[in-house]
Enzyme design. Structure first.
Site, short mmCIF file in Angstrom:
data_model
loop_
_atom_site.label_atom_id
_atom_site.label_comp_id
_atom_site.label_asym_id
_atom_site.label_seq_id
_atom_site.Cartn_x
_atom_site.Cartn_y
_atom_site.Cartn_z
N LYS A 16 3.65 1.28 -3.95
CA LYS A 16 3.09 0.48 -5.04
C LYS A 16 3.95 0.54 -6.31
O LYS A 16 4.01 -0.43 -7.07
CB LYS A 16 1.66 0.91 -5.36
CG LYS A 16 0.68 0.55 -4.26
CD LYS A 16 -0.74 0.89 -4.65
CE LYS A 16 -1.68 0.62 -3.49
NZ LYS A 16 -3.08 0.86 -3.84
N MET A 20 -12.67 6.61 -3.27
CA MET A 20 -11.80 5.44 -3.22
C MET A 20 -11.12 5.31 -1.86
O MET A 20 -10.57 4.26 -1.54
CB MET A 20 -10.75 5.51 -4.34
CG MET A 20 -11.37 5.21 -5.70
SD MET A 20 -10.30 5.63 -7.08
CE MET A 20 -8.89 4.60 -6.76
N THR A 42 0.84 -1.19 0.00
CA THR A 42 0.00 0.00 0.00
C THR A 42 0.88 1.25 0.00
O THR A 42 2.10 1.16 -0.16
CB THR A 42 -1.03 -0.08 1.17
OG1 THR A 42 -1.90 1.03 1.07
CG2 THR A 42 -0.35 -0.09 2.53
N GLY A 97 -14.66 3.73 0.35
CA GLY A 97 -13.72 2.74 -0.20
C GLY A 97 -13.69 1.41 0.52
O GLY A 97 -12.83 0.57 0.22
N ARG A 123 -6.36 18.85 -10.62
CA ARG A 123 -5.78 20.16 -10.30
C ARG A 123 -4.71 20.50 -11.35
O ARG A 123 -4.72 21.56 -11.93
CB ARG A 123 -5.16 20.04 -8.90
CG ARG A 123 -4.83 21.29 -8.22
CD ARG A 123 -4.54 21.02 -6.76
NE ARG A 123 -3.53 19.96 -6.55
CZ ARG A 123 -3.11 19.55 -5.36
NH1 ARG A 123 -3.63 20.08 -4.26
NH2 ARG A 123 -2.20 18.61 -5.23
N ASN A 151 -0.15 -3.76 -6.21
CA ASN A 151 -0.60 -3.87 -4.82
C ASN A 151 -0.51 -5.31 -4.32
O ASN A 151 -0.83 -5.58 -3.17
CB ASN A 151 -2.03 -3.34 -4.66
CG ASN A 151 -3.06 -4.29 -5.23
OD1 ASN A 151 -2.76 -5.09 -6.12
ND2 ASN A 151 -4.28 -4.22 -4.74
N ALA A 154 -5.62 12.38 -10.89
CA ALA A 154 -4.89 11.76 -12.00
C ALA A 154 -3.57 11.19 -11.50
O ALA A 154 -2.59 11.15 -12.24
CB ALA A 154 -4.64 12.80 -13.10
N GLY A 155 -3.57 10.71 -10.25
CA GLY A 155 -2.37 10.12 -9.69
C GLY A 155 -2.38 8.60 -9.84
O GLY A 155 -3.12 8.04 -10.66
P1 ATR Z 1 -2.13 8.44 -5.25
O1 ATR Z 1 -1.18 7.30 -5.41
O2 ATR Z 1 -2.92 8.42 -3.96
O3 ATR Z 1 -2.99 8.63 -6.45
P2 ATR Z 1 -0.57 10.66 -6.18
O4 ATR Z 1 -0.08 9.87 -7.33
O5 ATR Z 1 0.38 11.53 -5.44
O6 ATR Z 1 -1.20 9.73 -5.06
O7 ATR Z 1 -1.82 11.53 -6.70
C1 ATR Z 1 -2.57 12.33 -5.82
C2 ATR Z 1 -3.75 12.91 -6.59
O8 ATR Z 1 -4.57 13.65 -5.71
C3 ATR Z 1 -3.34 13.88 -7.70
O9 ATR Z 1 -4.31 13.82 -8.71
C4 ATR Z 1 -3.39 15.22 -6.95
O10 ATR Z 1 -3.56 16.33 -7.81
P3 ATR Z 1 -2.27 16.97 -8.56
O11 ATR Z 1 -1.91 16.00 -9.63
O12 ATR Z 1 -2.75 18.27 -9.10
O13 ATR Z 1 -1.22 17.10 -7.50
C5 ATR Z 1 -4.64 15.03 -6.15
N1 ATR Z 1 -4.75 15.87 -4.95
C6 ATR Z 1 -4.10 15.74 -3.78
N2 ATR Z 1 -4.51 16.66 -2.89
C7 ATR Z 1 -5.46 17.41 -3.51
C8 ATR Z 1 -6.28 18.49 -3.12
N3 ATR Z 1 -6.21 19.01 -1.89
N4 ATR Z 1 -7.16 19.00 -4.02
C9 ATR Z 1 -7.25 18.46 -5.25
N5 ATR Z 1 -6.50 17.44 -5.69
C10 ATR Z 1 -5.61 16.89 -4.83
#
Ligand code: ATR
Length: 284
Positions: A75, A224, A71, A248, A161, A96, A137-138
């Site tokens: 990952k 999620m 987790t 989730g 964002r 995972n 989009a992460g």
């Molecule tokens: P994960 O593996 O949990 O997906 P990640 O790859 O770091 O973690 O992606 C985090 C996602 O949450 C991204 O889409 C991030 O937006 P950015 O790509 O613009 O950084 C989004 N995110 C995190 N905190 C946020 C917030 N407070 N408001 C909006 N989007 C957020």
């Protein structure tokens, strides 16, 4: 004197590795699944410090570990470490689930199938033909997009964002289905049947800046992230017209069920396990 024939081998060893991992429900979930089939197993939580993942996996294998759930935030490292990767883990770019057999590390990703099974079996929502908005989009979103597009939504929008990250994901998955991308402010005037929060904002107690009017009649809001209380996104969705809310928990149990299948070749009954945790939270 000990009778040699009385010797019982220790149960096979499994674990979840992460940081944080103290509150992971995976040991309880896998133990409940194993009980359904009379399988003995020893499933542990292993906290891993940043930079220590490879060493922790080596140590786990050396003590006879057979399978690992992985987790946040490991990952991608888990995926990098593998000798073999399933197609779905290749598409997700993250793992995972790791299996150790014959000296080989095999990476899999059960998050996407877990989310889709939760939506269809537990929440009983039909994705086919629906307008779907995915927020974020992460890595978490990348992990579920393949199976989600496989359910044939009518339209899929990814809003993030940082719009460039949403565009990269849309390109990566173009062969699986058409995806439109937007920033949050461009969502004004659009509405959806299913809105999935795949950002990590809930983990920080935050809410992405979403416009009003996002939900069509009968729409489902799906986060999620699983927390004991509703996330800021689900609270906002309830106040802004979502007819149904899902956290989730179901996804967590369903992805675990698929990992269990990968390791043991058996499909556990997930319903009673979801019910146990909901009852534990005082939900009916
Ligand atoms: P994960 O593996 O949990 O997906 P990640 O790859 O770091 O973690 O992606 C985090 C996602 O949450 C991204 O889409 C991030 O937006 P950015 O790509 O613009 O950084 C989004 N995110 C995190 N905190 C946020 C917030 N407070 N408001 C909006 N989007 C957020």
């Amino acid at each position: 004197m000990t009778d040699l024939f009385d010797f019982n081998p220790p149960p096979p060893l499994y674990a979840v590795m992460g940081n944080p991992v103290d509150h992971s429900l995976s040991p309880r979930i896998h133990t409940m699944f194993a009980q359904q089939f009379g399988i003995q197993l020893d499933y542990r939580r292993i906290h891993v410090d940043a930079g220590g993942f490879g060493q922790a996996v080596d140590g786990f294998r050396a003590t006879g570990g057979q399978g690992l759930n992985v987790t946040v935030p490991f990952k991608i490292e888990a995926w990098d470490l593998a000798d073999e990767r399933t197609d779905r883990s290749r598409l997700a770019g993250a793992a995972n689930t790791l299996s150790f057999k014959n000296g080989i590390i095999r990476a899999d990703n059960t998050d996407g199938v877990g989310m889709c099974r939760d939506v269809s079996r537990n929440v009983r929502f039909e994705v086919a033909g629906k307008d779907v908005l995915v927020i974020g989009a992460g890595g978490a979103v990348r992990g579920v997009l393949g199976p989600l597009l496989g359910k044939h939504p009518a339209n899929t929008v990814i809003a993030n964002r940082s719009v460039d990250k949403a565009e990269s994901l849309a390109e990566l998955f173009a062969c699986r289905g058409s995806i439109k991308t937007d920033g949050f402010e461009q969502l004004v005037g659009y509405s959806f049947d299913l809105v999935i929060n795949g950002t990590s904002a809930s983990l920080q107690g935050e809410l992405p800046p979403l416009p009003e009017g996002l939900f069509n009649a009968g729409a489902l809001a799906y986060d999620m992230v699983y927390q004991r209380e509703h996330t800021p996104f689900l609270r906002w969705a309830a106040e802004h017209g979502a007819a149904h809310l899902a956290d989730g928990l179901g996804m967590l149990v369903e992805q675990a069920a698929e990992s269990f299948y990968v390791w043991h070749g058996k499909h556990p009954d997930t319903g009673p396990v979801v019910d146990t945790f909901r009852r534990g939270r005082g939900e009916s």
